[in-house]
Design a protein around this motif. Structure first.
Motif, PDB file in Angstrom:
ATOM      1  N   VAL A 281       1.054  -1.290   0.067  1.00  0.00           N
ATOM      2  CA  VAL A 281      -0.090  -0.030   0.048  1.00  0.00           C
ATOM      3  C   VAL A 281       0.976   1.126   0.008  1.00  0.00           C
ATOM      4  CG1 VAL A 281      -1.663   1.449   1.291  1.00  0.00           C
ATOM      5  CG2 VAL A 281      -2.030  -1.074   0.952  1.00  0.00           C
ATOM      6  N   LEU A 282       1.826   1.223   0.695  1.00  0.00           N
ATOM      7  CA  LEU A 282       2.989   2.476   0.780  1.00  0.00           C
ATOM      8  C   LEU A 282       3.449   2.612  -0.746  1.00  0.00           C
ATOM      9  CD1 LEU A 282       4.642   1.944   4.285  1.00  0.00           C
ATOM     10  CD2 LEU A 282       3.188   3.973   3.666  1.00  0.00           C
ATOM     11  N   ILE A 283       3.890   1.613  -1.452  1.00  0.00           N
ATOM     12  CA  ILE A 283       4.631   1.460  -2.592  1.00  0.00           C
ATOM     13  C   ILE A 283       3.557   2.023  -3.543  1.00  0.00           C
ATOM     14  CG2 ILE A 283       5.323   0.277  -4.372  1.00  0.00           C
ATOM     15  CD1 ILE A 283       6.629  -1.768  -2.683  1.00  0.00           C
ATOM     16  N   LEU A 284       2.327   1.759  -3.182  1.00  0.00           N
ATOM     17  CA  LEU A 284       1.066   2.249  -4.309  1.00  0.00           C
ATOM     18  C   LEU A 284       1.083   3.689  -4.057  1.00  0.00           C
ATOM     19  CD1 LEU A 284      -1.717  -0.301  -4.517  1.00  0.00           C
ATOM     20  CD2 LEU A 284      -0.566   0.843  -6.403  1.00  0.00           C
ATOM     21  N   TYR A 285       0.895   4.128  -2.678  1.00  0.00           N
ATOM     22  CA  TYR A 285       0.982   5.602  -2.521  1.00  0.00           C
ATOM     23  C   TYR A 285       1.931   6.414  -3.100  1.00  0.00           C
ATOM     24  CZ  TYR A 285       1.395   9.809   0.404  1.00  0.00           C
ATOM     25  OH  TYR A 285       1.392  11.136   0.670  1.00  0.00           O
ATOM     26  N   TYR A 286       3.144   6.053  -2.705  1.00  0.00           N
ATOM     27  CA  TYR A 286       4.426   6.822  -3.206  1.00  0.00           C
ATOM     28  C   TYR A 286       4.296   6.729  -4.811  1.00  0.00           C
ATOM     29  CZ  TYR A 286       6.385   7.797   1.190  1.00  0.00           C
ATOM     30  OH  TYR A 286       6.651   8.593   2.410  1.00  0.00           O
TER      31      TYR A 286
ATOM     32  N   THR B  88       3.629   9.976  -9.714  1.00  0.00           N
ATOM     33  CA  THR B  88       3.133  10.041 -10.798  1.00  0.00           C
ATOM     34  C   THR B  88       2.308  11.438 -11.077  1.00  0.00           C
ATOM     35  OG1 THR B  88       2.704   7.612 -10.878  1.00  0.00           O
ATOM     36  CG2 THR B  88       1.243   8.985 -12.389  1.00  0.00           C
ATOM     37  N   ILE B  89       1.984  11.836 -10.188  1.00  0.00           N
ATOM     38  CA  ILE B  89       1.106  13.163 -10.150  1.00  0.00           C
ATOM     39  C   ILE B  89       2.206  14.077 -10.104  1.00  0.00           C
ATOM     40  CG2 ILE B  89      -0.306  14.726  -8.826  1.00  0.00           C
ATOM     41  CD1 ILE B  89      -1.856  12.108  -7.717  1.00  0.00           C
ATOM     42  N   VAL B  90       3.090  14.080  -9.484  1.00  0.00           N
ATOM     43  CA  VAL B  90       4.402  15.028  -9.465  1.00  0.00           C
ATOM     44  C   VAL B  90       5.080  15.277 -10.799  1.00  0.00           C
ATOM     45  CG1 VAL B  90       6.578  15.839  -8.452  1.00  0.00           C
ATOM     46  CG2 VAL B  90       4.444  15.218  -6.807  1.00  0.00           C
ATOM     47  N   TYR B  91       5.297  14.004 -11.245  1.00  0.00           N
ATOM     48  CA  TYR B  91       6.061  13.837 -12.622  1.00  0.00           C
ATOM     49  C   TYR B  91       5.181  14.446 -13.740  1.00  0.00           C
ATOM     50  CZ  TYR B  91       9.025  11.483 -16.179  1.00  0.00           C
ATOM     51  OH  TYR B  91       9.675  11.373 -17.051  1.00  0.00           O
TER      52      TYR B  91
ATOM     53  N   VAL C 116       1.411  12.145 -18.992  1.00  0.00           N
ATOM     54  CA  VAL C 116       1.193  11.037 -18.225  1.00  0.00           C
ATOM     55  C   VAL C 116       1.774  10.110 -19.021  1.00  0.00           C
ATOM     56  CG1 VAL C 116      -0.467   9.593 -17.148  1.00  0.00           C
ATOM     57  CG2 VAL C 116      -0.949  12.017 -17.077  1.00  0.00           C
ATOM     58  N   SER C 117       2.701   9.127 -18.319  1.00  0.00           N
ATOM     59  CA  SER C 117       3.710   8.093 -18.950  1.00  0.00           C
ATOM     60  C   SER C 117       2.811   6.801 -18.753  1.00  0.00           C
ATOM     61  CB  SER C 117       4.911   7.931 -18.234  1.00  0.00           C
ATOM     62  OG  SER C 117       5.559   7.125 -18.975  1.00  0.00           O
ATOM     63  N   LEU C 118       2.958   6.263 -19.950  1.00  0.00           N
ATOM     64  CA  LEU C 118       2.203   4.709 -19.894  1.00  0.00           C
ATOM     65  C   LEU C 118       2.896   3.871 -18.884  1.00  0.00           C
ATOM     66  CD1 LEU C 118       0.410   2.475 -21.025  1.00  0.00           C
ATOM     67  CD2 LEU C 118       2.278   2.171 -22.810  1.00  0.00           C
ATOM     68  N   PHE C 119       4.303   4.240 -18.804  1.00  0.00           N
ATOM     69  CA  PHE C 119       5.325   3.411 -17.596  1.00  0.00           C
ATOM     70  C   PHE C 119       4.494   3.626 -16.261  1.00  0.00           C
ATOM     71  CE2 PHE C 119       8.341   3.467 -14.298  1.00  0.00           C
ATOM     72  CZ  PHE C 119       9.067   2.500 -14.642  1.00  0.00           C
ATOM     73  N   HIS C 120       4.141   4.787 -15.809  1.00  0.00           N
ATOM     74  CA  HIS C 120       3.399   4.921 -14.506  1.00  0.00           C
ATOM     75  C   HIS C 120       2.098   4.219 -14.295  1.00  0.00           C
ATOM     76  CE1 HIS C 120       5.721   8.964 -14.343  1.00  0.00           C
ATOM     77  NE2 HIS C 120       6.376   8.005 -13.588  1.00  0.00           N
ATOM     78  N   PHE C 121       1.347   4.334 -15.582  1.00  0.00           N
ATOM     79  CA  PHE C 121       0.127   3.615 -15.509  1.00  0.00           C
ATOM     80  C   PHE C 121       0.560   1.813 -15.274  1.00  0.00           C
ATOM     81  CE2 PHE C 121      -3.306   1.164 -17.895  1.00  0.00           C
ATOM     82  CZ  PHE C 121      -4.354   1.472 -17.190  1.00  0.00           C
TER      83      PHE C 121
ATOM     84  N   PHE D 260       4.900   7.068 -25.783  1.00  0.00           N
ATOM     85  CA  PHE D 260       3.634   6.296 -25.269  1.00  0.00           C
ATOM     86  C   PHE D 260       3.289   7.070 -23.755  1.00  0.00           C
ATOM     87  CE2 PHE D 260       6.228   3.370 -27.413  1.00  0.00           C
ATOM     88  CZ  PHE D 260       5.407   2.837 -28.339  1.00  0.00           C
ATOM     89  N   ALA D 261       2.756   8.378 -24.239  1.00  0.00           N
ATOM     90  CA  ALA D 261       2.457   9.123 -23.231  1.00  0.00           C
ATOM     91  C   ALA D 261       1.276  10.160 -23.545  1.00  0.00           C
ATOM     92  CB  ALA D 261       3.633  10.291 -22.839  1.00  0.00           C
ATOM     93  N   LEU D 262       0.485  10.297 -22.866  1.00  0.00           N
ATOM     94  CA  LEU D 262      -0.844  11.395 -22.833  1.00  0.00           C
ATOM     95  C   LEU D 262      -0.304  12.824 -22.476  1.00  0.00           C
ATOM     96  CD1 LEU D 262      -3.695  11.581 -23.363  1.00  0.00           C
ATOM     97  CD2 LEU D 262      -4.368  10.855 -21.257  1.00  0.00           C
ATOM     98  N   LYS D 263      -0.332  13.543 -23.450  1.00  0.00           N
ATOM     99  CA  LYS D 263       0.153  14.868 -23.196  1.00  0.00           C
ATOM    100  C   LYS D 263      -1.178  15.678 -22.471  1.00  0.00           C
ATOM    101  CE  LYS D 263       2.266  18.647 -25.206  1.00  0.00           C
ATOM    102  NZ  LYS D 263       3.495  19.065 -26.230  1.00  0.00           N
ATOM    103  N   LEU D 264      -0.733  16.436 -21.323  1.00  0.00           N
ATOM    104  CA  LEU D 264      -1.747  17.152 -20.511  1.00  0.00           C
ATOM    105  C   LEU D 264      -1.846  18.390 -21.235  1.00  0.00           C
ATOM    106  CD1 LEU D 264      -0.452  16.023 -16.970  1.00  0.00           C
ATOM    107  CD2 LEU D 264      -2.491  15.272 -18.316  1.00  0.00           C
ATOM    108  N   SER D 265      -3.026  19.082 -21.286  1.00  0.00           N
ATOM    109  CA  SER D 265      -3.273  20.428 -21.684  1.00  0.00           C
ATOM    110  C   SER D 265      -2.680  21.478 -20.629  1.00  0.00           C
ATOM    111  CB  SER D 265      -4.727  20.782 -22.073  1.00  0.00           C
ATOM    112  OG  SER D 265      -5.321  20.513 -20.947  1.00  0.00           O
TER     113      SER D 265
END
Length: 190
Positions: A108-113, A118-121, A128-133, A184-189
């Motif tokens: 759970v801690l690994i998921l949290y971090y 992912t949010i900070v990156y 948003v990187s496919l890697f993080h997903f 393989f990333a989703l660009k954020l506006s």
């Protein structure tokens, strides 16, 4: 060789490969410990007769600790080594099911971090990187696999092998994608 052994061996081989692709990346140490976990468990179980779940606890804890520290770029090995020794001692003295609860908390801690990273990156790099997903899915599957095994060992075994097949596919993808890969990333506006 039966199907279960084939799945286990395939998983071990596939998960030995991502550290090579992730070398010098933020998650290199995490993948290195995942790659080393199966061989370490086999060695320690066969030579020292240690309980596999206790060994996985130690490896999971250490992988989480080093990964979280390395993501933040502040590895202080002089602090990590004493913590590892303490966790090794603790891991060898706690009964199996108590270890499973502790590993759940670590996952759970690994998921949290991972979510936090992912949010900070994504905010910093505007994609948003496919890697993080994939990384979040992988860690969630580990958590669900362990919870299922704890709740119902018989159904948990079936879930374990079906999840392991899914994780083999994720391992192959981690051999392809890196965190900073923008293809393989989703660009954020803005």
């Amino acid at each position: 060789m039966n199907v279960i052994q084939i799945i286990k061996y395939t998983s071990s081989v596939i998960w030995a490969l991502p550290p090579f692709r992730q070398y010098k990346g933020n998650f290199f140490y995490y993948f290195l410990f995942v790659a080393l976990s199966d061989p370490i468990v086999v060695l320690l179980r066969s030579h020292l007769r240690l309980v596999p779940s206790n060994i996985y606890f130690v490896i999971t804890f250490f992988a989480a600790l080093v990964s979280i520290i390395s993501i933040n770029k502040k590895i202080k090995w002089q602090l990590v080594i004493p913590v590892l020794i303490a966790v090794l001692t603790l891991g060898l003295s706690i009964p199996n099911w108590d270890i499973a609860y502790i590993v759940c908390i670590i996952l759970v801690l690994i998921l949290y971090y991972s979510i936090r990273h992912t949010i900070v990156y994504s905010g910093k790099n505007r994609y948003v990187s496919l890697f993080h997903f994939l990384f979040l899915i992988y860690n969630a599957s580990l958590l669900f696999k362990l919870v299922n095994a704890m709740m119902d060992p018989i159904k948990g075994a079936t879930y374990y092998f079906s999840t392991t097949i899914f994780e083999i596919m994720l391992g192959i993808l981690f051999c392809i994608f890196r965190e900073e890969d923008k293809r393989f990333a989703l660009k954020l506006s803005k």
